[in-house]
Design a protein around this motif. Structure first.
Motif, PDB file in Angstrom:
ATOM      1  N   UNK A  33     -18.303  36.737  -4.729  1.00  0.00           N
ATOM      2  CA  UNK A  33     -19.451  37.526  -5.191  1.00  0.00           C
ATOM      3  C   UNK A  33     -20.367  36.575  -5.938  1.00  0.00           C
ATOM      4  N   UNK A  34     -21.631  36.522  -5.519  1.00  0.00           N
ATOM      5  CA  UNK A  34     -22.598  35.647  -6.170  1.00  0.00           C
ATOM      6  C   UNK A  34     -23.716  36.480  -6.777  1.00  0.00           C
ATOM      7  N   UNK A  35     -24.327  35.923  -7.813  1.00  0.00           N
ATOM      8  CA  UNK A  35     -25.429  36.597  -8.481  1.00  0.00           C
ATOM      9  C   UNK A  35     -25.759  35.888  -9.779  1.00  0.00           C
ATOM     10  N   UNK A  36     -26.627  36.499 -10.533  1.00  0.00           N
ATOM     11  CA  UNK A  36     -27.007  35.958 -11.830  1.00  0.00           C
ATOM     12  C   UNK A  36     -25.833  36.079 -12.803  1.00  0.00           C
ATOM     13  N   UNK A  37     -25.711  35.147 -13.753  1.00  0.00           N
ATOM     14  CA  UNK A  37     -24.590  35.196 -14.699  1.00  0.00           C
ATOM     15  C   UNK A  37     -24.451  36.530 -15.423  1.00  0.00           C
ATOM     16  N   UNK A  38     -25.557  37.134 -15.834  1.00  0.00           N
ATOM     17  CA  UNK A  38     -25.464  38.409 -16.557  1.00  0.00           C
ATOM     18  C   UNK A  38     -24.931  39.525 -15.651  1.00  0.00           C
ATOM     19  N   UNK A  39     -25.318  39.525 -14.397  1.00  0.00           N
ATOM     20  CA  UNK A  39     -24.814  40.523 -13.447  1.00  0.00           C
ATOM     21  C   UNK A  39     -23.329  40.316 -13.192  1.00  0.00           C
ATOM     22  N   UNK A  40     -22.931  39.062 -13.011  1.00  0.00           N
ATOM     23  CA  UNK A  40     -21.519  38.764 -12.773  1.00  0.00           C
ATOM     24  C   UNK A  40     -20.656  39.107 -13.984  1.00  0.00           C
ATOM     25  N   UNK A  41     -21.200  38.918 -15.171  1.00  0.00           N
ATOM     26  CA  UNK A  41     -20.461  39.280 -16.383  1.00  0.00           C
ATOM     27  C   UNK A  41     -20.237  40.795 -16.439  1.00  0.00           C
ATOM     28  N   UNK A  75     -15.830  35.438  -8.574  1.00  0.00           N
ATOM     29  CA  UNK A  75     -17.177  35.718  -9.070  1.00  0.00           C
ATOM     30  C   UNK A  75     -17.784  34.409  -9.541  1.00  0.00           C
ATOM     31  N   UNK A  76     -18.938  34.053  -8.999  1.00  0.00           N
ATOM     32  CA  UNK A  76     -19.583  32.815  -9.415  1.00  0.00           C
ATOM     33  C   UNK A  76     -21.027  32.750  -8.957  1.00  0.00           C
TER      34      UNK A  76
END
Length: 144
Positions: A33-41, A75-76
């Motif tokens: 799963x990729x995305x912006x750090x805040x979304x991944x958090x 997640x990264x």
């Protein structure tokens, strides 16, 4: 060729992603799963609490290499360094790096104007690359 799907019109993007990951894991897929750090958090937190009866084991780029190797959900910001992953879920605004090496790419579209606009840009990009795209309008399905 990579199968590319767009999931749009979901009421709860992260809850939908959790359900999607649960389904992928039950079918034996290894998923990035990729995305912006805040979304991944936020997704990381949601994976711990979206169901009272189950937990989806996962790891992040910050986890030790042994944990990453053992985990089927990663997640990264980028998943390209994990050759064992077959499915990529994009929660970001950009076309993910190295998406073509995955068997399947799932774009989970944010349900706001910015998210829809960025998804349209990605849709056009993939079409220009010659991909046949699949749409899943989640407003027409019950999410369980």
């Amino acid at each position: 060729m990579t199968r590319i799907e767009f999931h749009f019109n979901t009421q709860e993007r992260l809850v939908h992603t959790c359900r999607l990951l649960r389904k992928a894991r039950s079918q034996g897929f290894r998923v990035g799963v990729v995305g912006e750090p805040s979304t991944l958090q936020r997704l990381n937190q949601a994976l711990w609490s979206f169901s009272e009866t189950e937990f989806l084991a996962h790891c992040t780029a910050e986890d030790p290499p042994l944990v990453q190797e053992a985990s089927a959900l990663f997640l990264g910001e980028q998943a390209m360094h994990r050759p064992d992953l077959t499915v990529l879920v994009n929660l970001g605004d950009q076309v993910p790096a190295a998406y073509e090496r995955f068997e399947r790419l799932i774009e989970v579209v944010a349900n706001d104007e910015h998210g829809r606009s960025e998804a349209r840009n990605r849709w056009k990009y993939y079409k220009a690359q010659g991909f046949d795209l699949v749409q899943h309008d989640l407003s027409k399905k019950s999410e369980t």
